[in-house]
Design a protein around this motif. Structure first.
Motif, PDB file in Angstrom:
ATOM      1  N   GLY A 361       0.837  -1.191   0.000  1.00  0.00           N
ATOM      2  CA  GLY A 361       0.000   0.000   0.000  1.00  0.00           C
ATOM      3  C   GLY A 361       0.869   1.235   0.000  1.00  0.00           C
ATOM      4  N   LEU A 362       0.288   2.350  -0.413  1.00  0.00           N
ATOM      5  CA  LEU A 362       0.996   3.621  -0.447  1.00  0.00           C
ATOM      6  C   LEU A 362       0.355   4.599   0.539  1.00  0.00           C
ATOM      7  N   LEU A 363       1.168   5.466   1.097  1.00  0.00           N
ATOM      8  CA  LEU A 363       0.658   6.619   1.830  1.00  0.00           C
ATOM      9  C   LEU A 363       1.708   7.707   1.780  1.00  0.00           C
ATOM     10  N   GLU A 364       1.326   8.901   2.158  1.00  0.00           N
ATOM     11  CA  GLU A 364       2.253  10.027   2.159  1.00  0.00           C
ATOM     12  C   GLU A 364       2.511  10.456   3.589  1.00  0.00           C
ATOM     13  N   ASP A 365       3.767  10.826   3.865  1.00  0.00           N
ATOM     14  CA  ASP A 365       4.076  11.332   5.191  1.00  0.00           C
ATOM     15  C   ASP A 365       3.759  12.822   5.256  1.00  0.00           C
ATOM     16  N   GLU A 366       4.123  13.456   6.366  1.00  0.00           N
ATOM     17  CA  GLU A 366       3.783  14.864   6.555  1.00  0.00           C
ATOM     18  C   GLU A 366       4.435  15.762   5.514  1.00  0.00           C
ATOM     19  N   ALA A 367       5.603  15.334   4.994  1.00  0.00           N
ATOM     20  CA  ALA A 367       6.303  16.131   3.991  1.00  0.00           C
ATOM     21  C   ALA A 367       5.842  15.834   2.575  1.00  0.00           C
ATOM     22  N   GLY A 368       4.880  14.898   2.415  1.00  0.00           N
ATOM     23  CA  GLY A 368       4.374  14.567   1.093  1.00  0.00           C
ATOM     24  C   GLY A 368       5.164  13.497   0.378  1.00  0.00           C
ATOM     25  N   GLU A 369       6.152  12.872   1.049  1.00  0.00           N
ATOM     26  CA  GLU A 369       6.926  11.804   0.429  1.00  0.00           C
ATOM     27  C   GLU A 369       6.156  10.483   0.493  1.00  0.00           C
ATOM     28  N   THR A 370       6.350   9.650  -0.527  1.00  0.00           N
ATOM     29  CA  THR A 370       5.607   8.399  -0.624  1.00  0.00           C
ATOM     30  C   THR A 370       6.251   7.319   0.237  1.00  0.00           C
ATOM     31  N   LEU A 371       5.431   6.726   1.104  1.00  0.00           N
ATOM     32  CA  LEU A 371       5.856   5.598   1.920  1.00  0.00           C
ATOM     33  C   LEU A 371       5.170   4.340   1.410  1.00  0.00           C
ATOM     34  N   VAL A 372       5.854   3.207   1.556  1.00  0.00           N
ATOM     35  CA  VAL A 372       5.375   1.923   1.046  1.00  0.00           C
ATOM     36  C   VAL A 372       5.328   0.937   2.208  1.00  0.00           C
ATOM     37  N   TYR A 373       4.185   0.260   2.374  1.00  0.00           N
ATOM     38  CA  TYR A 373       4.072  -0.711   3.466  1.00  0.00           C
ATOM     39  C   TYR A 373       3.480  -2.012   2.929  1.00  0.00           C
ATOM     40  N   PRO A 374       3.904  -3.167   3.459  1.00  0.00           N
ATOM     41  CA  PRO A 374       3.400  -4.457   2.975  1.00  0.00           C
ATOM     42  C   PRO A 374       1.921  -4.632   3.318  1.00  0.00           C
TER      43      PRO A 374
END
Length: 629
Positions: A361-374
């Protein structure tokens, strides 16, 4: 005894790609009406057969003039020309501009003979009935679009392989093309197999182990997105003759046949036998996870690929191996936005010795960078389809992916975007209504305990926690509410259930929530209190409750078991009992809190959630057994 087909010599992913590439999926070109051409791909070059525009035309409202009649004109010393007529768009000029004259002209109108420029109306002034003052000098061609300025007759307008978007449709319209030569869309027949499958809309018998057919519609949508034409065939069971009939029919009518299910090494899985008997089996089994049971072959004159039966595995294998082949056959390029880069939000171990296509899955952190989690509920979990945004290829030699490590995500669809907010935790009816007021959130109802664990690991933006909470997890409290909980019973409470003591003392069938649920935690505390009162251990009382360990995942599930007559009582909420017309034995009120990741408190969606909580009183009015806290 039926011979069991084993997976031997699993093909490497490169071999699977090569095997599919060797299949001929490309259909013959066709001609389609211009109105139906959007999204298609040109099969051949289109040349202009006329000038566009086909005449010299005015590009501004004003006056058509001979440019040399305006030389030297300005505001202080304007030139005066005789007005000899007017020209409107769509009409053939009936005037000629002679030296010293001009004609009024509209945007898009044909330039009259003799005129070679247009003076815009703002730089002119009427003087008398037939005189126009020109207050600026113009050069030949000013405010004029000459014939062929867009494209000239004989010029190359569009080349083969061009994807027809509204822009290209506009050009083809201007060229007068009402039919367009396009690449054929490969027809892809889809056959889902397995005796347990039922098509949506038909009656589902869960007691017989039946499930709705997910793959047919999921894969069909993927085929259409890749540029193919999906053809759904009737459901096939695990009968050899019926499966052979459907597959052969599909092979006669389609360029590619896809099946899902009946590909693993099982005695009831017969589809590989159909391919071996009536075609050619190129490979059986690929060294990837998920999706090892994959078939590639030929069936009569058609190509064939067998996908796994589990929805996530089927979609993953389709996205990785089949969709590129469909796009090539249709002439559709790989979408530029089909891959995104991000950083792993958590450390993920692996090390199974074969390529892993890891759903993420994808989400964005507070700075708008893309994070990836299983995202891993197991390949049989349908909801992983909406929780996962794409896959990360993990090399067979990789032992783990580190937190913060850069990865590339192959999206399931180029339309995928990270959710505005990622929440995890307790399943709750009021929460569902509050989430509706946010823009594109994603919420995973994993339970309070699991929600706190994930919040501690730093992945979600918020966790929703209900019931007793003694875990020390760094977080920021955004607000919350209280809900009335207890035992859901049949209408009228025919067994006269009074509370937890009835579960222990009476012969009752009970349904509990899973161990991650806040409802189960609150119930466990009351059982422990009763044990203290009676001077026995909690374990002794639990053993007396028939079904304490019979757990279900969702907040409504115990109530629905009671409604179906499969249980005498279930842990649940007053609002659920009222909505389903069931009885309710209250055991108290439970706090529900929304706890934010301290690293995301500045994220706009977290602020929006806080604001929604501050204005949530109106939402509790529609639900019994709720109040804001």
């Amino acid at each position: 005894m039926t011979e069991r087909k084993e997976f031997r010599d699993l093909a490497e992913p490169e071999e699977a790609h090569a095997a599919i590439a060797s299949l001929d999926l490309e259909p013959e070109p066709e001609s389609v009406p211009l109105a139906e051409a959007r999204g298609r791909v040109l099969a051949e070059r289109v040349d202009a057969e006329l000038d566009v525009p086909g005449f010299d035309r005015a590009s501004m409202d004003g006056y058509a003039v001979r440019a040399k009649d305006t030389f030297g004109a300005d505001e202080a010393d304007p030139a005066t020309l005789e007005l000899v007529g007017e020209v409107h768009a769509g009409a053939e000029p009936d005037v000629t501009v002679e030296p010293g004259t001009c004609a009024e002209i509209s945007t898009g109108a044909v330039m009259p003979p003799g005129a070679d420029a247009v003076v815009i109306v703002e730089r002119t002034e009427e003087r008398g009935e037939n005189e126009i003052e020109i207050r600026t000098a113009v050069a030949p061609g000013d405010s004029v679009m000459f014939a062929g300025a867009d494209i000239a007759a004989g010029a190359r307008a569009l080349g083969p392989g061009t994807l027809l978007t509204p822009r290209e449709i506009g050009l083809l319209s201007a060229l007068g093309r009402d039919e367009v030569p396009v690449r054929g869309r490969p027809r892809v027949g889809i056959v889902s197999t397995g005796d347990e499958l039922v098509r949506p809309g038909e009656t589902l018998q869960s007691a017989r182990g039946q499930i709705y057919d997910v793959n047919s519609y999921t894969i069909a949508a993927g085929v259409e997105e890749a540029g193919g034409e999906a053809v759904l065939y009737p459901h096939a069971g695990d009968d050899y003759d019926e499966m052979e009939r459907l597959l052969l029919r599909a092979s006669e009518e389609c360029d590619l046949v896809l099946s899902s299910g009946s590909t693993s090494a099982s005695a009831v899985d017969v589809i590989y036998r159909v391919i071996e008997d009536r075609g050619e089996l190129l490979l059986h089994g690929v060294a990837v996870k998920p999706g090892k049971p994959m078939l590639v072959g030929r069936l009569d004159d058609s190509a064939y690929v067998g996908l796994p039966g589990y929805p996530v595995s089927a979609l993953t294998i389709f996205r990785t191996f089949v969709a590129p082949a469909v796009r090539r056959a249709a002439g559709v390029p790989e979408p530029q936005t089909a891959t995104v880069s991000g950083k792993m939000a958590v450390r993920e171990r692996y090390g199974e010795g074969r390529m892993r296509l890891m759903p993420v899955g994808l989400l964005e952190d507070e700075a708008g960078e893309t994070l990836v989690y299983p995202v891993d509920k197991g390949s049989g979990a349908t909801t992983s389809l909406v929780e996962a945004d794409g896959i990360v290829e993990v090399h067979p030699d990789t032992e783990y992916l580190g937190e913060g490590e850069a990865v590339d995500v192959m999206l399931f669809s180029p339309d995928v975007r990270p959710p505005s907010l990622l929440g995890v935790g307790e399943d709750d009816p009021l929460l569902n209504r509050l989430l509706d007021r946010l823009g594109a959130p994603r919420y995973l109802p994993v339970g309070s305990r699991e929600g706190l664990r994930r919040l501690r690991d730093g992945v979600p933006d918020v966790a929703v926690v209900a019931g007793p909470d003694d875990r020390d997890v760094d977080s920021v409290d955004l607000g919350g509410w209280r809900r009335e909980w207890g035992l859901v019973v049949p209408d009228g409470n025919p067994a006269n259930i009074a509370g937890v003591s009835s579960l222990v003392d009476d012969d009752l069938r009970f349904v509990n929530r899973d161990s991650n649920s806040g409802l189960r935690a609150s119930l466990g505390d009351q059982v422990a209190d009763l044990a203290d009162e009676r001077g026995v251990s909690r374990r002794d009382l639990v053993s007396e409750i028939d079904g304490f360990d019979r757990s279900v995942k969702a907040s409504e599930s115990p109530a629905r078991r009671v409604l179906a007559g499969d249980a005498d009582a279930g842990v649940g909420l007053r609002t659920t009992a009222d909505r389903l017309g069931l009885g309710f034995v209250s055991l108290g009120w439970q706090d529900v809190r929304v706890r934010a990741n301290p690293e995301r408190t500045g994220k706009p969606s977290v602020d929006a959630f806080r604001a929604v909580l501050d204005e949530a009183d109106d939402r509790t009015d529609a639900l019994s057994g709720y109040e804001m806290s």
